[in-house]
Design an enzyme around this catalytic site. Structure first.
Site, PDB file in Angstrom:
ATOM      1  N   GLU A 288       0.831  -1.218   0.000  1.00  0.00           N
ATOM      2  CA  GLU A 288       0.000   0.000   0.000  1.00  0.00           C
ATOM      3  C   GLU A 288       0.859   1.259   0.000  1.00  0.00           C
ATOM      4  O   GLU A 288       0.701   2.119   0.859  1.00  0.00           O
ATOM      5  CB  GLU A 288      -0.895   0.020   1.247  1.00  0.00           C
ATOM      6  CG  GLU A 288      -1.811  -1.171   1.412  1.00  0.00           C
ATOM      7  CD  GLU A 288      -2.508  -1.188   2.773  1.00  0.00           C
ATOM      8  OE1 GLU A 288      -2.155  -0.387   3.661  1.00  0.00           O
ATOM      9  OE2 GLU A 288      -3.412  -2.020   2.943  1.00  0.00           O
ATOM     10  N   PRO A 289       1.767   1.413  -0.937  1.00  0.00           N
ATOM     11  CA  PRO A 289       2.638   2.595  -0.904  1.00  0.00           C
ATOM     12  C   PRO A 289       1.921   3.857  -1.389  1.00  0.00           C
ATOM     13  O   PRO A 289       1.119   3.798  -2.318  1.00  0.00           O
ATOM     14  CB  PRO A 289       3.761   2.223  -1.880  1.00  0.00           C
ATOM     15  CG  PRO A 289       3.078   1.363  -2.895  1.00  0.00           C
ATOM     16  CD  PRO A 289       2.027   0.584  -2.145  1.00  0.00           C
ATOM     17  N   GLY A 290       2.187   4.954  -0.748  1.00  0.00           N
ATOM     18  CA  GLY A 290       1.651   6.234  -1.215  1.00  0.00           C
ATOM     19  C   GLY A 290       2.824   7.149  -1.530  1.00  0.00           C
ATOM     20  O   GLY A 290       3.225   7.345  -2.678  1.00  0.00           O
ATOM     21  N   ARG A 291       3.398   7.673  -0.453  1.00  0.00           N
ATOM     22  CA  ARG A 291       4.469   8.667  -0.549  1.00  0.00           C
ATOM     23  C   ARG A 291       5.600   8.291  -1.515  1.00  0.00           C
ATOM     24  O   ARG A 291       6.023   9.111  -2.329  1.00  0.00           O
ATOM     25  CB  ARG A 291       5.046   8.862   0.857  1.00  0.00           C
ATOM     26  CG  ARG A 291       6.016   9.984   1.008  1.00  0.00           C
ATOM     27  CD  ARG A 291       6.684   9.912   2.380  1.00  0.00           C
ATOM     28  NE  ARG A 291       5.728   9.807   3.472  1.00  0.00           N
ATOM     29  CZ  ARG A 291       5.132  10.851   4.052  1.00  0.00           C
ATOM     30  NH1 ARG A 291       5.398  12.070   3.647  1.00  0.00           N
ATOM     31  NH2 ARG A 291       4.274  10.673   5.043  1.00  0.00           N
ATOM     32  N   ARG A 327       2.551  20.178   5.250  1.00  0.00           N
ATOM     33  CA  ARG A 327       3.541  19.326   5.929  1.00  0.00           C
ATOM     34  C   ARG A 327       4.626  20.107   6.682  1.00  0.00           C
ATOM     35  O   ARG A 327       5.048  19.710   7.755  1.00  0.00           O
ATOM     36  CB  ARG A 327       4.225  18.373   4.936  1.00  0.00           C
ATOM     37  CG  ARG A 327       3.300  17.320   4.357  1.00  0.00           C
ATOM     38  CD  ARG A 327       4.072  16.220   3.646  1.00  0.00           C
ATOM     39  NE  ARG A 327       4.712  15.331   4.598  1.00  0.00           N
ATOM     40  CZ  ARG A 327       6.006  15.280   4.846  1.00  0.00           C
ATOM     41  NH1 ARG A 327       6.835  16.055   4.193  1.00  0.00           N
ATOM     42  NH2 ARG A 327       6.487  14.448   5.745  1.00  0.00           N
ATOM     43  N   TYR A 331       4.196  19.064  10.493  1.00  0.00           N
ATOM     44  CA  TYR A 331       5.220  18.112  10.957  1.00  0.00           C
ATOM     45  C   TYR A 331       6.609  18.743  11.041  1.00  0.00           C
ATOM     46  O   TYR A 331       7.588  18.029  11.223  1.00  0.00           O
ATOM     47  CB  TYR A 331       5.323  16.911  10.005  1.00  0.00           C
ATOM     48  CG  TYR A 331       4.038  16.235   9.619  1.00  0.00           C
ATOM     49  CD1 TYR A 331       3.131  15.817  10.584  1.00  0.00           C
ATOM     50  CD2 TYR A 331       3.740  15.965   8.292  1.00  0.00           C
ATOM     51  CE1 TYR A 331       1.955  15.173  10.226  1.00  0.00           C
ATOM     52  CE2 TYR A 331       2.577  15.310   7.918  1.00  0.00           C
ATOM     53  CZ  TYR A 331       1.682  14.922   8.891  1.00  0.00           C
ATOM     54  OH  TYR A 331       0.535  14.280   8.528  1.00  0.00           O
ATOM     55  N   CYS A 357      -2.550  33.635   8.584  1.00  0.00           N
ATOM     56  CA  CYS A 357      -2.360  34.237   9.894  1.00  0.00           C
ATOM     57  C   CYS A 357      -2.114  33.182  10.976  1.00  0.00           C
ATOM     58  O   CYS A 357      -2.962  32.956  11.846  1.00  0.00           O
ATOM     59  CB  CYS A 357      -3.542  35.138  10.223  1.00  0.00           C
ATOM     60  SG  CYS A 357      -3.582  36.505   9.064  1.00  0.00           S
ATOM     61  N   GLU A 358      -0.994  32.534  10.868  1.00  0.00           N
ATOM     62  CA  GLU A 358      -0.531  31.537  11.840  1.00  0.00           C
ATOM     63  C   GLU A 358       0.988  31.600  11.823  1.00  0.00           C
ATOM     64  O   GLU A 358       1.590  31.634  10.742  1.00  0.00           O
ATOM     65  CB  GLU A 358      -0.928  30.106  11.406  1.00  0.00           C
ATOM     66  CG  GLU A 358      -2.395  29.831  11.272  1.00  0.00           C
ATOM     67  CD  GLU A 358      -3.079  29.464  12.571  1.00  0.00           C
ATOM     68  OE1 GLU A 358      -2.374  29.195  13.565  1.00  0.00           O
ATOM     69  OE2 GLU A 358      -4.320  29.469  12.585  1.00  0.00           O
ATOM     70  N   TYR A 386       0.613  13.969  -0.016  1.00  0.00           N
ATOM     71  CA  TYR A 386       0.082  14.719   1.125  1.00  0.00           C
ATOM     72  C   TYR A 386       0.229  16.224   0.904  1.00  0.00           C
ATOM     73  O   TYR A 386       0.514  16.977   1.838  1.00  0.00           O
ATOM     74  CB  TYR A 386       0.738  14.243   2.440  1.00  0.00           C
ATOM     75  CG  TYR A 386       0.601  12.749   2.587  1.00  0.00           C
ATOM     76  CD1 TYR A 386      -0.639  12.187   2.883  1.00  0.00           C
ATOM     77  CD2 TYR A 386       1.674  11.888   2.349  1.00  0.00           C
ATOM     78  CE1 TYR A 386      -0.793  10.811   2.955  1.00  0.00           C
ATOM     79  CE2 TYR A 386       1.520  10.501   2.416  1.00  0.00           C
ATOM     80  CZ  TYR A 386       0.283   9.977   2.721  1.00  0.00           C
ATOM     81  OH  TYR A 386       0.126   8.617   2.782  1.00  0.00           O
TER      82      TYR A 386
END
Ligand SMILES: *Cc1c(COP(=O)(O)O)cnc(C)c1O
Length: 414
Positions: A288-291, A327, A331, A357-358, A386
């Site tokens: 099940e690879p994504g990245r 990301r 993260y 505004c963060e 992602y």
């Protein structure tokens, strides 16, 4: 791993086209994808599974990493399957032409209507429901009765390992919401083994994303192998497949490169563990690879709005923000930043920030870059996974556009 981008005479080229060519026609920020790179990544992954004699590999691309329809069509034509986590992703996989018999459905919160739709798909429903709780089995039985179909089931094992990755993307420990503990799987297999609505066909295990240390993966595979033989004794026949999940990492930063496991090393490791731990390999190994398939196929293109100085601190304010790509904020992930044109002059230490505004809205903190000026384009590298799939309209912004360069080098809006 190759990249779809490179510099020629200080000009950034993406799939043989200058970045500026896209950026002058498409409003920034936008995602730029290379079908060629995506296909290469998929083929390399599949090829390595075959090279290591893993039986009948089925590569189910994790749609949540990048559900772009045109990219999915490229993978579907190549024979890829899909790992889905919602009915939205199911429909997207089917529209792309992915065969229902190559679709696995993961997730702790599958709704009744989602289960029913997945059961009713194709001739026999999807390839597998990767079940994340005993309670979910009751709901699957109810829907299978309604659909007059037999659900193909793989228990998702919680192997009680702690994958050393970021805490938000680690999923294989007993306090994480994912998977079922071995003792509970054995009890429910005993309870449901004679159900005419369930067909126990596999075991799945997925312990997290961007896994760089493979020890936890080895432990998880060992746990899955041992469960597999216990389970087949209970149900009275061998399991058809073992689903080893996804989670292979990408070298976003130069430091990542040193700890990265390549698909080649990964497949050899799987083969080694399974041969030692299992009396007989199952008919099929599911991935099940994504990245690892999609990250390096994409770049977020953004434009410098202005520079700002605060004492000696230099900010480069760009028109892309954490709503477009989260990301780096969520993260504190590292992503390479690539100016469309590298200007002459000394490199400068800057913070590259967005307009949201963060305080967390930041693509890079204290990074050395060639000088940037208002209107310059800047690519955020390795954002094909992602990226758009996690984008939002926070601060009432529009979603970024997505531009796909196809296998012939054409792109819409050209
Ligand atoms: C997210 C996810 C994947 C894909 O993870 P990557 O790190 O992108 O390879 C695979 N399987 C499951 C169950 C997931 O939740």
């Amino acid at each position: 791993m190759t990249t779809p981008w490179t510099y020629k005479n200080n000009t950034l080229i993406f799939d043989n086209i200058e970045l500026e060519t896209f950026a002058k026609k498409v409003p920034t920020p936008f995602y730029l994808y290379s079908s060629r790179q995506l296909l290469n990544n998929y083929q390399e992954f599949y090829h390595q599974a075959l090279q290591n004699d893993l039986p009948a590999p089925l590569v189910c691309f994790a749609l949540k990493s990048n559900p772009n329809l045109s990219l999915l069509k490229t993978l579907a034509k190549e024979g890829a399957g899909a790992d889905i986590v919602s009915v939205g992703e199911l429909r997207q996989a089917l529209s792309a032409g992915i065969d229902p018999s190559k679709i696995v459905f993961s997730g702790v919160g599958k709704r009744d209507d989602e289960i029913l739709e997945a059961l009713m798909t194709g001739e026999q429903g999807i390839y597998s429901f990767n079940v994340e709780s005993t309670e979910e089995l009751d709901d699957i039985i109810t829907q299978a009765k309604k659909a007059k179909r037999v659900a193909r089931i793989a228990f998702r094992l919680n192997p009680r390992v702690n994958a050393r990755t970021h805490k938000h993307i680690s999923t294989g420990y007993k306090t994480h919401k994912f998977g079922i503990l071995e003792e509970d799987i054995l009890v429910s297999a005993e309870k449901y083994k004679d159900s005419p609505y369930l067909n126990f066909v596999g075991i799945s295990v997925h312990i997290g994303s961007q896994l760089t240390c493979m020890e936890a993966t080895v432990d998880a595979l060992k746990a899955a192998s041992s469960l597999s033989s216990k389970l087949s004794k209970i149900i009275g026949h061998p399991l058809e497949f073992l689903d080893v999940g996804g989670g292979l990492g990408v070298d976003y930063s130069p430091q990542d490169k040193e700890v990265l496991t390549t698909p080649k090393q990964y497949m050899a490791m799987i083969k080694d563990v399974l041969e030692k731990e299992m009396e007989e390999l199952p008919q099929r190994i599911v991935f099940e690879p994504g990245r690892v398939i999609s990250a390096r196929a994409g770049m977020l293109v953004t434009k410098v709005i202005r520079k700002k100085f605060s004492d000696s601190h230099q900010f480069i304010i760009v028109d892309g923000g954490m709503n477009d790509f989260v990301r780096t904020s969520l993260y504190e992930a590292y992503h390479e930043l690539m100016p469309g044109i590298k200007r002459e002059g000394k490199e400068q230490m800057v913070d590259v920030v967005g307009p949201i505004c963060e305080t967390a809205d930041c693509f890079a903190h204290q990074r050395k870059l060639t000088p940037l000026e208002k209107g310059d384009f800047l690519g955020v590298a390795d954002t094909g996974a992602y990226g758009f799939s996690m984008a939002s309209t926070y601060n009432m912004r529009r979603l970024p556009m997505e531009i796909v360069v196809d296998l012939e080098g054409n792109w819409e809006g050209q």
